[in-house]
Design a protein around this motif. Structure first.
Motif, PDB file in Angstrom:
ATOM      1  N   PRO A 145       0.815  -1.230   0.000  1.00  0.00           N
ATOM      2  CA  PRO A 145       0.000   0.000   0.000  1.00  0.00           C
ATOM      3  C   PRO A 145       0.844   1.274   0.000  1.00  0.00           C
ATOM      4  N   LEU A 146       1.939   1.259   0.761  1.00  0.00           N
ATOM      5  CA  LEU A 146       2.791   2.451   0.792  1.00  0.00           C
ATOM      6  C   LEU A 146       3.384   2.716  -0.589  1.00  0.00           C
ATOM      7  N   GLU A 147       3.830   1.646  -1.232  1.00  0.00           N
ATOM      8  CA  GLU A 147       4.432   1.834  -2.556  1.00  0.00           C
ATOM      9  C   GLU A 147       3.396   2.368  -3.535  1.00  0.00           C
TER      10      GLU A 147
ATOM     11  N   ASP B 198       0.717   4.043  -2.874  1.00  0.00           N
ATOM     12  CA  ASP B 198       0.353   5.409  -2.503  1.00  0.00           C
ATOM     13  C   ASP B 198       1.408   6.395  -2.999  1.00  0.00           C
ATOM     14  N   LEU B 199       2.688   6.043  -2.800  1.00  0.00           N
ATOM     15  CA  LEU B 199       3.753   6.948  -3.254  1.00  0.00           C
ATOM     16  C   LEU B 199       3.783   7.026  -4.795  1.00  0.00           C
TER      17      LEU B 199
ATOM     18  N   ARG C 150       1.092   9.408  -5.762  1.00  0.00           N
ATOM     19  CA  ARG C 150       1.467  10.804  -5.476  1.00  0.00           C
ATOM     20  C   ARG C 150       2.511  11.306  -6.472  1.00  0.00           C
TER      21      ARG C 150
ATOM     22  N   ARG D 229      10.440   3.160  -0.210  1.00  0.00           N
ATOM     23  CA  ARG D 229      10.171   4.581  -0.447  1.00  0.00           C
ATOM     24  C   ARG D 229      11.046   5.131  -1.564  1.00  0.00           C
TER      25      ARG D 229
END
Lengths: 98, 465
Positions: free
Chosen positions: B32-34, B36-37, B40, B60
């Motif tokens: 999910p973080l990947e 999301d980034l 963005r 990140r």
């Protein structure tokens, strides 16, 4: 950092509460603590990991996991500190041991 | 403070659940973080013009590859990704779009599709060109093989859009823009398409020029068909304008004395030079055939059909060679029609009189020169005379009552002799014909009206027993 905090706030809160509980217990626990030498080594290890994270030495996903682990660990320590302090304050009858 | 150190030595057991918690957090949040980034970063690049932009996340860290259209744009796009909150490192794999030299763009049309290929300066111009192609060519499949490149000449979009408009006027062909030079080849869709394209090319933006224009026009066709059964002359195809149209129909009316002219002509630009003269000459040749087809295609005249007698094909071919304007070519396929059955004197006279009732042998005014428009009628008369080979014929010339009688008698005699000469040249024995000039002594109508006079000016064929 702010992004990490907002994205993982639940987990970070968990770490903080875990630290708080551990700190709360630690004051009255009778077991054996970590020896001075070991804790020094552990501190060096932690500093090395922080340095590695700040220097962005570890790439990709492991780098992210290191950052996440360090942030969680920092909050855990903060929770421990607050927990121990509060417990000591409660135990000593509202006069925290210095 | 001392207490804190003491307690802290007992904090370690909590590290074990912390590690479990950390592992769970890492397990649950990495993907999910990947994403999301990535979202963005993509959003941060929304307003930058890039080609082949690709963003890959590992933790990140962003791997950012793209082709930029300027060094400045490249740098600012990398900076935009670096500035996304949460992004730790950016692996910059961007580069500039390759520069094309020469900058070549082309549009090619075949039967079913239009293919755009070569270079295009920016995604926006590429999109604009595709959209314009689809709009201009409504219904035709548009295939895009364009690459993006740097190095387009200024005002490229305007030039390419203008050239796309021209592709719509082609049946097939290719338009190439190489730097500022335009080359065109192919076949125009309509008559006049070539001229329309040449006119449009004058509006090319400043700095652009036409290196070669090899657009061909479709052939300019004019056809005439003489049908001896229906007694019609059918005209189809193109004429340059209404004046020429009227002139050709009038010429056909004079030359084809017994046929009805069916006029299916359409006006169109693009006629070759000398068109009217060539068609009039060709119609004259066609009028001398019993049945035949005339096809004028650009500067080529094809005549096929049956001549009335043996000497006619050579005469027709020679007349053609003389009358066609320079640069025109003719092809005549003229066999002689089989001779008709012989007839006796009465029928012969009847046939000759019928022909002369339908048409008049014309001369130039006041002269004894045969009008070329009468060639068809004369050939019909010759054919009839050939059917009665043993019969002698008097060729009688008559005039109206204008002018002195002496002159009229001489003129009518001279005209009768000219007609006799014509018959002899066609292969008839001179001994069968007597040329007589009657002047105005035997009028068939009143000499007081123009119409009456025109009836009185005539050549008669009188069978002598």
């Amino acid at each position: 950092m702010i992004y990490l905090a907002t994205f993982h706030w639940g987990w970070l809160l968990g770490s903080l509460l875990l630290g708080f509980a551990m700190g709360w217990i630690a004051v009255v626990q009778r077991g054996q603590g970590v020896s001075k030498v070991t804790s020094r080594w552990l501190a060096v290890l932690a500093a090395a990991l922080v340095a590695a994270a700040l220097a962005h030495v570890i790439p990709g996903r492991p780098g992210y996991w290191l950052d996440l682990g360090l942030v969680m660990f920092a909050l855990y320590l903060a929770g421990c500190t607050v927990g121990s302090w509060l417990r000591a304050w409660v135990v000593s009858g509202h006069a925290p041991a210095a | 403070m001392h207490g804190l150190f003491r307690w802290s030595s007992k904090w370690w057991p909590g590290v074990i659940p912390l590690i479990v918690l950390w592992a769970l957090a890492a397990w649950n949040n990495t993907v999910p973080l990947e994403s999301d980034l990535a979202a963005r970063s993509t959003a941060a690049l929304k307003d930058t013009v890039l080609d082949k932009s690709r963003i890959a996340l590992a933790g990140r860290d962003v791997t950012f590859s793209a082709e930029a259209f300027s060094e400045e744009g490249r740098r600012s796009s990398v900076a935009a990704v670096e500035a996304v909150p949460g992004v730790r490192l950016v692996d910059d794999q961007t580069r500039l779009v390759p520069e094309a030299k020469p900058f070549v763009w082309s549009a090619e049309r075949d039967v079913v599709r239009v293919t755009l290929s070569g270079n295009s300066p920016l995604p926006a111009s590429k999109g604009k060109l595709l959209e314009a192609a689809r709009a201009d060519l409504g219904g035709v499949e548009v295939v895009d093989h364009m690459n993006l490149s740097r190095g387009a000449p200024p005002r490229f979009d305007n030039a390419a859009l203008l050239l796309l408009d021209q592709i719509a006027k082609l049946k097939d062909g290719k338009i190439t823009l190489s730097d500022t030079k335009v080359s065109l080849s192919g076949m125009a869709r309509d008559l006049g398409g070539r001229e329309a394209i040449a006119a449009a090319l004058k509006n090319l933006p400043e700095g652009f020029s036409v290196a070669s224009n090899e657009i061909k026009a479709p052939p300019y066709i004019f056809q005439a068909y003489k049908d001896p059964v229906a007694l019609t002359l059918t005209l189809t195809g193109y004429v340059p304008d209404n004046n020429v149209h009227a002139a050709l129909v009038a010429a056909a009316g004079r030359k084809f004395f017994s046929e009805k002219v069916v006029d299916n002509l359409k006006a169109s630009v693009g006629a070759p030079a000398g068109f009217t003269n060539a068609v009039v000459a060709a119609l004259g040749a066609l009028s001398r055939l019993s049945t035949g087809t005339l096809v004028v295609s650009d500067r080529e005249v094809k005549l096929s059909g049956d001549a009335f007698y043996d000497a006619a094909p050579a005469q027709i071919r020679a007349g053609f060679a003389k009358d066609l304007p320079q640069g025109w070519q003719s092809k005549a396929d003229i066999p002689v029609k089989p001779a008709a059955a012989p007839v006796d004197a009465t029928v012969c006279q009847q046939l000759l009189s019928d022909l002369l009732a339908k048409g008049t042998i014309r001369f130039e005014s006041g002269l004894s020169t045969l009008d070329p428009d009468s060639a068809g009628l004369l050939d019909h008369l010759i054919e009839t005379a050939l059917r009665c080979p043993t019969i002698n014929i008097e060729i009688a010339g008559h005039t109206d009552a204008d002018g002195p009688e002496g002159f009229n008698k001489a003129l009518s005699e001279k005209r009768a002799e000219v007609v006799t000469d014509y018959l002899v040249r066609a292969g008839l024995p001179a001994s069968r014909f007597t040329a007589v000039g009657y002047g105005s002594t035997q009028p068939v109508a009143s000499n007081d009206t123009d119409e009456g006079k025109s009836h009185n000016r005539r050549i008669e064929f009188v069978v002598k027993e």
